[in-house]
Design a protein around this motif. Structure first.
Motif, PDB file in Angstrom:
ATOM      1  N   GLU A  74       4.003  10.259  -6.691  1.00  0.00           N
ATOM      2  CA  GLU A  74       4.981  10.631  -7.704  1.00  0.00           C
ATOM      3  C   GLU A  74       4.309  10.902  -9.039  1.00  0.00           C
ATOM      4  N   ARG A  75       3.303  10.064  -9.344  1.00  0.00           N
ATOM      5  CA  ARG A  75       2.560  10.280 -10.581  1.00  0.00           C
ATOM      6  C   ARG A  75       1.836  11.626 -10.533  1.00  0.00           C
ATOM      7  N   GLY A  76       1.216  11.935  -9.378  1.00  0.00           N
ATOM      8  CA  GLY A  76       0.527  13.212  -9.229  1.00  0.00           C
ATOM      9  C   GLY A  76       1.479  14.389  -9.316  1.00  0.00           C
ATOM     10  N   GLN A  77       2.664  14.223  -8.665  1.00  0.00           N
ATOM     11  CA  GLN A  77       3.659  15.300  -8.711  1.00  0.00           C
ATOM     12  C   GLN A  77       4.135  15.533 -10.145  1.00  0.00           C
ATOM     13  N   ASN A  78       4.356  14.447 -10.877  1.00  0.00           N
ATOM     14  CA  ASN A  78       4.806  14.594 -12.271  1.00  0.00           C
ATOM     15  C   ASN A  78       3.738  15.272 -13.119  1.00  0.00           C
ATOM     16  N   GLU A  79       2.491  14.853 -12.902  1.00  0.00           N
ATOM     17  CA  GLU A  79       1.409  15.476 -13.660  1.00  0.00           C
ATOM     18  C   GLU A  79       1.272  16.953 -13.300  1.00  0.00           C
ATOM     19  N   LEU A  80       1.406  17.290 -11.992  1.00  0.00           N
ATOM     20  CA  LEU A  80       1.337  18.690 -11.563  1.00  0.00           C
ATOM     21  C   LEU A  80       2.483  19.499 -12.147  1.00  0.00           C
ATOM     22  N   GLY A 136       0.814  -1.209   0.000  1.00  0.00           N
ATOM     23  CA  GLY A 136       0.000   0.000   0.000  1.00  0.00           C
ATOM     24  C   GLY A 136       0.847   1.258   0.000  1.00  0.00           C
ATOM     25  N   GLN A 137       1.947   1.226   0.794  1.00  0.00           N
ATOM     26  CA  GLN A 137       2.845   2.383   0.830  1.00  0.00           C
ATOM     27  C   GLN A 137       3.503   2.611  -0.524  1.00  0.00           C
ATOM     28  N   ASN A 138       3.905   1.522  -1.162  1.00  0.00           N
ATOM     29  CA  ASN A 138       4.533   1.657  -2.485  1.00  0.00           C
ATOM     30  C   ASN A 138       3.541   2.215  -3.510  1.00  0.00           C
ATOM     31  N   GLU A 139       2.301   1.708  -3.443  1.00  0.00           N
ATOM     32  CA  GLU A 139       1.295   2.202  -4.375  1.00  0.00           C
ATOM     33  C   GLU A 139       1.000   3.674  -4.126  1.00  0.00           C
ATOM     34  N   LEU A 140       0.940   4.069  -2.828  1.00  0.00           N
ATOM     35  CA  LEU A 140       0.701   5.470  -2.489  1.00  0.00           C
ATOM     36  C   LEU A 140       1.854   6.345  -2.964  1.00  0.00           C
ATOM     37  N   LYS A 141       3.081   5.853  -2.770  1.00  0.00           N
ATOM     38  CA  LYS A 141       4.257   6.598  -3.214  1.00  0.00           C
ATOM     39  C   LYS A 141       4.239   6.786  -4.726  1.00  0.00           C
ATOM     40  N   MET A 142       3.910   5.689  -5.431  1.00  0.00           N
ATOM     41  CA  MET A 142       3.840   5.782  -6.897  1.00  0.00           C
ATOM     42  C   MET A 142       2.736   6.743  -7.327  1.00  0.00           C
ATOM     43  N   GLU A 143       1.616   6.723  -6.617  1.00  0.00           N
ATOM     44  CA  GLU A 143       0.506   7.617  -6.944  1.00  0.00           C
ATOM     45  C   GLU A 143       0.892   9.067  -6.693  1.00  0.00           C
TER      46      GLU A 143
END
Length: 290
Positions: free
Chosen positions: A250-256, A241-248
């Motif tokens: 990072e994905r959000g940060q990249n999109e932002l 769950g932590q890895n998925e949250l981290k990836m999410e």
């Protein structure tokens, strides 16, 4: 408390056996942990217990030898469910230990059946007998084998087969009222073993009331092991769950970041457009005032 009385023949007596007089069955010293779980859960029955017997050298074992081979064949046929360890050849005068071969001492007005005897220790017993439906003990011996796991069921049935061939010859009193195999281990595996067992049709144990049942191992180490497994699985789930949250994130940060860069580029283009318009206005004013 228990009182032990050992009855043996002399060294030349090839029909000897060892008995123990028991006042509290649950206080007996078990041979292994699995036996201790059964004994500790039983009521305070008193009576007589057979600890071991010797295989006499003068016996005719041709029929029993054929049955040994049939049990080995059955074990090999269903090796998906049962151990492939071969049942060994006979060794005359070898001491054969008994798990729980017991004759309860009952009051004259007590009518004891197999379910009552194992009440609290065994969840349920399945009847595998060809003829007999009831499990009345009727002041007779009860032969019980206790298996560490379902994969040894056929080997335990073989030990009962050997006992009902040999013991009545040693002494007529060893004519059991019931035969029982108790299985430890996983309940689902125990049920699969019972559903897929193929007892040889000529087996003598089928002439007796024969019961097989699963008993839950009351094992603190097993419970702790299950708890540790649950904790490990929970830890893995949390890490996942932590890895998925981290990836999410990072994905959000990249999109932002991409969105901000896109906005900056659009703003830069708008400013450049305004600057060009201002330059055009300035040039027009210079032309008019010249």
């Amino acid at each position: 408390m228990k009182m032990t009385t050992r009855t043996e023949g002399n060294e030349l007596d090839e029909r000897r056996f060892v008995l123990e007089e028991v006042t509290v069955l649950s206080d007996l010293s078990p041979a292994n942990y699995y036996e201790s779980q059964i004994l500790s859960a039983l009521k305070n029955w008193k009576g007589e217990r057979l600890l071991s017997y010797l295989l006499p050298s003068e016996g005719n074992y041709s029929i029993l030898q054929q049955m040994r081979e049939q049990f080995n064949d059955a074990q090999e046929f269903e090796k998906k469910y049962f151990s492939s360890i071969k049942i060994k050849q006979f060794v005359v005068n070898a001491s054969i230990e008994c798990d729980l071969y017991f004759k309860p001492q009952l009051d004259s007005d007590t009518d004891l059946d197999i379910s009552s005897f194992f009440s609290g220790a065994v969840n349920s017993l399945r009847n595998f007998s060809n003829k007999v439906e009831c499990g009345s003990m009727d002041q007779q011996w009860l032969f019980v084998e206790i298996s560490q796991g379902p994969q040894y069921l056929l080997q335990k049935l073989w030990q009962l087969e050997r006992a009902v061939h040999i013991l009545p010859l040693l002494d007529a009193k060893f004519n059991p009222s019931n035969l029982v195999v108790l299985l430890n281990g996983d309940e689902m595996e125990a049920n699969l073993a019972m559903e897929n067992i193929h007892i040889p049709a000529q087996a003598k144990i089928l002439q007796y009331p024969l019961f097989i049942g699963w008993t839950p191992t009351r094992n603190i180490f097993k419970l702790l092991g299950n708890l540790q497994t649950g904790q490990d699985e929970l830890k893995m789930e949390m890490e996942r769950g932590q890895n998925e949250l981290k990836m999410e994130m990072e994905r959000g940060q990249n999109e932002l970041k991409m969105e901000m860069e896109r906005g900056q580029n659009e703003l830069k283009m708008d400013i450049q457009g305004l600057e060009k318009k201002l330059e055009d206005i300035k040039n027009a004013l210079d032309f008019l005032t010249s």
